[in-house]
Each structure stands twice: as structure tokens, then as C-alpha cells.
Design a protein around this motif. Structure first.
Motif, PDB file in Angstrom:
ATOM      1  N   GLY A  43       0.803  -1.222   0.000  1.00  0.00           N
ATOM      2  CA  GLY A  43       0.000   0.000   0.000  1.00  0.00           C
ATOM      3  C   GLY A  43       0.830   1.263   0.000  1.00  0.00           C
ATOM      4  O   GLY A  43       0.288   2.354   0.146  1.00  0.00           O
ATOM      5  N   GLY A  44       2.148   1.133  -0.165  1.00  0.00           N
ATOM      6  CA  GLY A  44       3.018   2.300  -0.151  1.00  0.00           C
ATOM      7  C   GLY A  44       2.819   3.194  -1.362  1.00  0.00           C
ATOM      8  O   GLY A  44       2.306   2.770  -2.394  1.00  0.00           O
ATOM      9  N   GLN A  45       3.255   4.435  -1.205  1.00  0.00           N
ATOM     10  CA  GLN A  45       3.155   5.415  -2.287  1.00  0.00           C
ATOM     11  C   GLN A  45       4.538   5.985  -2.537  1.00  0.00           C
ATOM     12  O   GLN A  45       5.236   6.356  -1.597  1.00  0.00           O
ATOM     13  N   THR A  47       7.146   8.262  -5.605  1.00  0.00           N
ATOM     14  CA  THR A  47       7.187   9.113  -6.795  1.00  0.00           C
ATOM     15  C   THR A  47       8.248   8.629  -7.771  1.00  0.00           C
ATOM     16  O   THR A  47       8.288   9.091  -8.903  1.00  0.00           O
ATOM     17  N   GLN A  88      -1.601   2.677  -9.646  1.00  0.00           N
ATOM     18  CA  GLN A  88      -1.516   1.465  -8.823  1.00  0.00           C
ATOM     19  C   GLN A  88      -0.743   0.353  -9.537  1.00  0.00           C
ATOM     20  O   GLN A  88      -0.977   0.095 -10.704  1.00  0.00           O
ATOM     21  N   ARG A 108       1.102  -3.987  -3.087  1.00  0.00           N
ATOM     22  CA  ARG A 108       0.555  -2.914  -3.918  1.00  0.00           C
ATOM     23  C   ARG A 108       1.394  -1.669  -3.692  1.00  0.00           C
ATOM     24  O   ARG A 108       1.636  -1.282  -2.547  1.00  0.00           O
ATOM     25  N   VAL A 109       1.829  -1.065  -4.787  1.00  0.00           N
ATOM     26  CA  VAL A 109       2.629   0.156  -4.707  1.00  0.00           C
ATOM     27  C   VAL A 109       2.008   1.179  -5.652  1.00  0.00           C
ATOM     28  O   VAL A 109       1.794   0.889  -6.831  1.00  0.00           O
ATOM     29  N   PHE A 110       1.715   2.357  -5.126  1.00  0.00           N
ATOM     30  CA  PHE A 110       1.135   3.416  -5.939  1.00  0.00           C
ATOM     31  C   PHE A 110       2.238   4.389  -6.342  1.00  0.00           C
ATOM     32  O   PHE A 110       2.927   4.933  -5.489  1.00  0.00           O
ATOM     33  N   ARG A 111       2.397   4.574  -7.654  1.00  0.00           N
ATOM     34  CA  ARG A 111       3.386   5.541  -8.157  1.00  0.00           C
ATOM     35  C   ARG A 111       2.660   6.828  -8.502  1.00  0.00           C
ATOM     36  O   ARG A 111       1.844   6.870  -9.412  1.00  0.00           O
ATOM     37  N   GLN A 112       2.964   7.843  -7.725  1.00  0.00           N
ATOM     38  CA  GLN A 112       2.378   9.155  -7.964  1.00  0.00           C
ATOM     39  C   GLN A 112       3.275   9.931  -8.915  1.00  0.00           C
ATOM     40  O   GLN A 112       4.484  10.003  -8.706  1.00  0.00           O
ATOM     41  N   ALA A 170       1.669  17.296  -6.396  1.00  0.00           N
ATOM     42  CA  ALA A 170       0.856  16.101  -6.669  1.00  0.00           C
ATOM     43  C   ALA A 170      -0.393  16.486  -7.456  1.00  0.00           C
ATOM     44  O   ALA A 170      -0.895  17.604  -7.325  1.00  0.00           O
TER      45      ALA A 170
END
Length: 183
Positions: A43-45, A47, A88, A108-112, A170
Motif C-alpha cells: 500500500g506504499g506510495q 514518486t 496502482q 501494492r505500490v502506488f506511483r504518484q 501532486a
């Protein structure tokens, strides 16, 4: 009547003997592989365009696949860099070894993907609002007109923004747009 009972006894005895023949021969399932991830957090985010996936596996000789690619295992530890798409991402990790049950986990890794605030100085309120909206940003208009501004000719224009032009923000960030006829 006796023949009927013998027939019934034979019909019951044959399946019962087949069923009992399998008793006593138990095969233990192979032991599972121990697989744990030390990073990234589920669940990390981030860049960054990629993330370092690392962890440990037992037995140390197990084969590890991260996102479908074989990864070297040294002393029971592994690590590899995985490219991320914007938004995601699900990174799967699979471990296998002979005479052991496979193990699998996923994170799960979210790339902003950040945006750059555009240069808006001198633009009209409508043009500035439209430019921000097209980048996924939200405009908050602040009228800095002096009390006598209604006497001045022309329309208000953008003086500056906060965050300032060129700063990385963001998506969805509210950009304060300061407007006046007297920048």
C-alpha cells in the motif's frame, strides 16, 4: 434368502475392502517455503519510477521470481528493482524449491506522478484556471485588488501563484492564484 444375504454381503465387503486398503499409507504434504518481504510496504506510495523489492526465503536454495523475472538468492536473501507504471501497481513474488510447496505474496505500490506548476503570470483568470485544470490541478483565485481597483482600467491578471511556477506538486493540488490589475 441366504443367497440374497451373501450377495448383499459381497456388495458391501468389496467397496469396504477397497476403502480400508488405502488406510495406513499417509503421504505428508511437502513443507511450505518460508517467504517474507522486507520492502516495499504494501500500500506504499512513491514518486520514483522504480522500487526495490527485497526479502528472504527459506530454504536458501529456493528460486524466486519477482514480477515474473528470476532473481538471484544469496544466503536466503534477495533483492531486485522493479519498474512502476503511473498509478496502482501490483508486484508479485513467487518462491519455489524441489520437495517444497511454493509460496507467493504480493504488494501494492502506488506511483504518484507529480506535475509542474505552469507559469501563469500575466494571464487572465480564465486562461490560468484552464491551464491548471488541464494538468489535473485546482485553482483557488484570490483577488488582491486594492480598494480603488474598480477605478482602474482593464481586467485583473495573474500576479503570482502559490506554490510557485515550476514547483513539483501532486495531482489534485490546489494552487492559489493571486490576481490584480496592479501586479
Amino acid at each position: 434368502m441366504v443367497a440374497g444375504r451373501r450377495m448383499l454381503a459381497a456388495c458391501v465387503a468389496v467397496p469396504l475392502s477397497v476403502l480400508l486398503a488405502g488406510c495406513g499409507t499417509t503421504t505428508k504434504p511437502p513443507p511450505p517455503i518460508q517467504l517474507s518481504l522486507s520492502g516495499p510496504a504494501d500500500g506504499g506510495q512513491v514518486t520514483a519510477r522504480s522500487v526495490l523489492v527485497s526479502g528472504s526465503v527459506s530454504p536458501a536454495g529456493a528460486t524466486v521470481l519477482v514480477a515474473g523475472h528470476s532473481v538471484p538468492v544469496t544466503g536466503g536473501s534477495f533483492q531486485t528493482r522493479v519498474s512502476l507504471a503511473p498509478g496502482q501497481n501490483i508486484v508479485d513474488v513467487l518462491a519455489g524449491a524441489s520437495a517444497a510447496r511454493t509460496a507467493m505474496t504480493a504488494v501494492r505500490v502506488f506511483r504518484q506522478v507529480n506535475m509542474s506548476v505552469p507559469t501563469l503570470s500575466g494571464q487572465t483568470i480564465g486562461a490560468a484556471t484552464s491551464a491548471l485544470r488541464s494538468r489535473g490541478l485546482t485553482a483557488r483565485i484570490v483577488d488582491n485588488e486594492p480598494f480603488y481597483g474598480f477605478l482602474l482600467p482593464g481586467s485583473p491578471a495573474v500576479c503570482n501563484t502559490s506554490p510557485g511556477a515550476g514547483q513539483s506538486v501532486a495531482p489534485g493540488t490546489v494552487v492559489t492564484v493571486n490576481v490584480s490589475k496592479t501586479c
